[in-house]
Design a protein around this motif. Structure first.
Motif, PDB file in Angstrom:
ATOM      1  N   ARG A   1     -13.575  71.804 -77.804  1.00 33.08           N
ATOM      2  CA  ARG A   1     -13.710  70.985 -76.606  1.00 33.08           C
ATOM      3  C   ARG A   1     -12.676  71.348 -75.533  1.00 33.08           C
ATOM      4  O   ARG A   1     -12.896  71.113 -74.347  1.00 33.08           O
ATOM      5  N   ILE A   2     -11.547  71.893 -75.987  1.00 29.05           N
ATOM      6  CA  ILE A   2     -10.528  72.298 -75.005  1.00 29.05           C
ATOM      7  C   ILE A   2     -11.073  73.418 -74.120  1.00 29.05           C
ATOM      8  O   ILE A   2     -10.798  73.457 -72.917  1.00 29.05           O
ATOM      9  N   ASN A   3     -11.872  74.311 -74.683  1.00 26.08           N
ATOM     10  CA  ASN A   3     -12.557  75.317 -73.851  1.00 26.08           C
ATOM     11  C   ASN A   3     -13.333  74.632 -72.739  1.00 26.08           C
ATOM     12  O   ASN A   3     -13.268  75.025 -71.571  1.00 26.08           O
ATOM     13  N   VAL A   4     -14.120  73.626 -73.120  1.00 30.51           N
ATOM     14  CA  VAL A   4     -14.983  72.964 -72.143  1.00 30.51           C
ATOM     15  C   VAL A   4     -14.127  72.231 -71.109  1.00 30.51           C
ATOM     16  O   VAL A   4     -14.393  72.292 -69.899  1.00 30.51           O
ATOM     17  N   LEU A   5     -13.076  71.552 -71.569  1.00 33.49           N
ATOM     18  CA  LEU A   5     -12.211  70.826 -70.632  1.00 33.49           C
ATOM     19  C   LEU A   5     -11.556  71.789 -69.639  1.00 33.49           C
ATOM     20  O   LEU A   5     -11.292  71.418 -68.496  1.00 33.49           O
ATOM     21  N   SER A   6     -11.301  73.030 -70.072  1.00 32.46           N
ATOM     22  CA  SER A   6     -10.631  73.973 -69.180  1.00 32.46           C
ATOM     23  C   SER A   6     -11.544  74.458 -68.058  1.00 32.46           C
ATOM     24  O   SER A   6     -11.115  75.201 -67.186  1.00 32.46           O
ATOM     25  N   MET A   7     -12.807  74.039 -68.050  1.00 33.01           N
ATOM     26  CA  MET A   7     -13.698  74.355 -66.940  1.00 33.01           C
ATOM     27  C   MET A   7     -13.440  73.434 -65.741  1.00 33.01           C
ATOM     28  O   MET A   7     -14.031  73.602 -64.687  1.00 33.01           O
ATOM     29  N   GLY A   8     -12.599  72.440 -65.915  1.00 32.79           N
ATOM     30  CA  GLY A   8     -12.361  71.470 -64.850  1.00 32.79           C
ATOM     31  C   GLY A   8     -13.164  70.210 -65.112  1.00 32.79           C
ATOM     32  O   GLY A   8     -14.196  70.255 -65.781  1.00 32.79           O
ATOM     33  N   ASP A   9     -12.683  69.090 -64.576  1.00 34.55           N
ATOM     34  CA  ASP A   9     -13.282  67.794 -64.879  1.00 34.55           C
ATOM     35  C   ASP A   9     -14.769  67.735 -64.570  1.00 34.55           C
ATOM     36  O   ASP A   9     -15.578  67.285 -65.359  1.00 34.55           O
ATOM     37  N   ARG A  10     -15.110  68.204 -63.366  1.00 36.22           N
ATOM     38  CA  ARG A  10     -16.470  68.035 -62.901  1.00 36.22           C
ATOM     39  C   ARG A  10     -17.451  68.862 -63.719  1.00 36.22           C
ATOM     40  O   ARG A  10     -18.509  68.378 -64.129  1.00 36.22           O
TER      41      ARG A  10
END
Lengths: 337, 272
Positions: A219-228
């Protein structure tokens, strides 16, 4: 990269901390040969009487082993939290202390040194204030909807500087003969007083934190895409951020409360991990843990053997880590940055 | 059948300013809706409301009959995927690691992608035609290739609707066409619906020329000024009102015999 090469790389990364812990049992003021060390460990684990001199048994089993294990745990926790925060804040220059956990713990330790001057109280106070500092940073960012990253960073900056000021105040008020040096030494970081009881007490939050980060690592990968983007990809950003922050903070606070402030590990070890295995947090998060663990035990060994008296850890991590990092940057050409 | 997307009377205000008033439109499967309007007219705000990132002050947005405001992030993500205008690249992830993130809404918080997720990712890469890039670091791709990665990531989400925010901004002619061709191909093959904010009226004509169900909506002064078939809505008169420019619609026959329409901008108008 071929699968075989990958297999050996990971095997080596996982084995490294254990080999280094074993190695660090041999070296120090009283050198012990490998046969004796193995003998002592074997006797102690199987609970049999040992035909080795007591002094060696004490040095290896009661002093060096807990110290090396605690060092590995602390290094691993600082490094894994740094890696998690770098992903969360989408910034490779972030370390485990970004939300103020170190500043809070520093103040907590100083306060306990002045008021109680007792190891257990220092641990408890450092841990509590470390967690409190992060909680404050988090609440500050809550002023906006959904804890935007930039507000978290700002909250962390505010809380860090307030706790630094409180720490200065504590130093200013401390008795300059006993308390002040104790505070200063605590802030430089040390594993010299490590006992098995420390491993158990501080190990609980560290284990929870590391375990949580291991579970949520993709999930940290996904979070590193930015909030939006993370939201549009289908994850609840506030909830996931809170878990990452909570776990990283437990791990860091657990580490810092027994070791004092040790900088640099949480910044550099994840970077070295990025250069070795890439940026996918599924791999990077565990690799960061093992790298940090190996690194801090090595640094602590140097701290013990370089001079007649011990060199504080926080000083050595920077002196050894800095040039090593530059060398790696040059060698890998930055790994695609 | 309920439309895939239904925007009913949506208004959005910031404390200082009203952005959108009484916006209504709907979208069916296999349809492309182009949203046009001057810079700052609220296109992105409208998309953010549809994606559940912002909450409209009044009105309702329905995805497959369910109100977006009451849906969780994973529920929304299974109905609508998003291709951003500018993707801020941070870490040099591999292309396949980026595309597999489209699976996030199907994967529990403490789980990692499964073999099935990998297979869907490979399929998405293949549909967009960038399988060859999958082991490359996406920070080293060109703008056009990067945008295709974003389209593949949206496809991996397996949602019936994709929202694109100016997907061809700052792309060269060839890559702009590659994106448009990919959209047409996907709409024709999979019955996907696409909602696209764009600054290029010719995109509306392009979709119509390609023979897919296309509509355009023009946002002017917080409201939808006109909506309907691109060749009817994107008229010289409407474009003049929308952008304060003089245009000319040209109609030409290709060597293949196909007739296509395009807009040619002529000059700006200062008073209208």
């Amino acid at each position: 990269m071929s699968l075989i090469k990958k297999f050996w790389q990971y095997t080596l990364l996982i084995a490294a901390p254990f080999l280094i812990i074993l190695l660090s049992l041999l070296i120090g003021r009283y050198p012990v040969d490998i046969g004796t060390v193995v003998n002592i460990i074997f006797c102690r684990i199987t609970m049999q009487p040992c035909n080795v001199e007591d002094i060696y048994q004490t040095v290896v089993w009661d002093i060096r082993l807990p110290r090396a294990i605690l060092g590995a745990m602390v290094g691993g926790c600082l490094s894994i939290s740094g890696a998690a925060f770098q992903g969360l804040f989408r910034n490779p220059l972030v370390s485990a202390g970004i939300l103020g956990v170190s500043s809070g713990a520093g103040f907590g330790a100083a306060l306990a040194i002045i008021i109680f001057d007792q190891a257990a109280a220092i641990y408890a106070s450092a841990f509590t204030f470390g967690i409190l500092a992060v909680l404050f940073s988090y609440l500050i960012s809550k002023v906006y909807n959904g804890t935007p990253t930039i507000m978290l960073v700002l909250g962390g900056t505010i809380v860090s500087s307030v706790f630094s000021a409180l720490l200065s105040l504590a130093k200013y008020l401390a008795d300059p003969m006993n308390e002040l040096p104790a505070i200063v030494f605590w802030l430089m970081g040390s594993l010299a007083s490590a006992r098995y009881s420390d491993i158990i007490i501080a190990g609980i939050p560290m284990l929870i934190g590391v375990g949580g980060l291991m579970l949520i690592r993709w999930r940290i990968n996904v979070l590193s895409m930015g909030d939006r983007e993370a939201h549009s990809l289908g994850i609840n950003t506030s909830f996931n951020k809170a878990i990452v922050i909570g776990c990283a903070t437990l791990a860091t606070a657990g580490a810092v409360c027994v070791s004092g402030i040790i900088g640099w590990v949480g910044l550099v070890m994840p970077h070295i991990g990025r250069m070795l295995v890439g940026n996918d947090n599924r791999i990077l998060i565990p690799v960061s843990f093992f790298l940090g663990a190996a690194f801090l035990v090595i640094v602590d060994d140097f701290g013990r053997i370089l001079t007649g008296s011990e060199i504080p850890l926080g000083i050595l991590t920077a002196i050894i880590g800095g040039p090593f990092f530059v060398y790696l940057l040059k060698k890998t050409k930055g790994g695609g940055w | 059948m309920a439309p895939l997307l239904e925007v009913k009377d949506v208004s959005f205000k910031y404390p200082q300013a009203s952005i959108l008033e009484n916006i209504s439109f709907h979208l069916q499967p296999g349809e492309v809706f182009c949203l046009l309007g001057p810079n700052g007219c609220g296109k992105t705000t409208l998309l953010d409301c549809i994606l559940g990132w912002l909450k409209p002050c009044s009105g309702q947005i329905l995805l497959n009959g369910r109100t977006v405001q009451n849906m969780s992030a994973p529920q929304i993500a299974r109905q609508v995927a998003y291709v951003p205008q500018i993707h801020e690249k941070t870490f040099p992830y591999l292309v396949r690691d980026i595309v597999i993130m489209g699976r996030a809404s199907f994967i529990g918080p403490f789980a990692s992608p499964s073999a099935e997720d990998v297979a869907i990712t490979e399929k998405a890469l293949d549909m967009v035609g960038i399988s060859r890039l999958k082991d490359r670091s996406y920070t080293q791709l060109s703008g056009g290739e990067g945008q295709l990665v974003m389209v593949a990531r949206a496809l991996a989400q397996n949602s019936p609707l994709i929202v694109m925010d100016e997907p061809t901004a700052h792309l060269d002619y060839r890559h702009e066409l590659i994106i448009l061709e990919t959209v047409v191909e996907l709409v024709k093959q999979t019955g996907l619906a696409v909602l696209m904010a764009t600054h290029v009226p010719n995109h509306g004509y392009y979709f119509e020329n390609q023979g897919i169900k296309a509509r355009a909506g023009l946002i002017k002064d917080r409201r939808i000024m006109a909506s309907g078939k691109p060749s009817e809505v994107l008229s010289e008169h409407n474009l003049g009102k929308l952008y304060r420019i003089k245009t000319c619609i040209v109609d030409c026959q290709l060597e293949s015999g196909e007739r296509i329409k395009q807009v040619v901008p002529i000059s700006t108008i200062n008073n209208l």
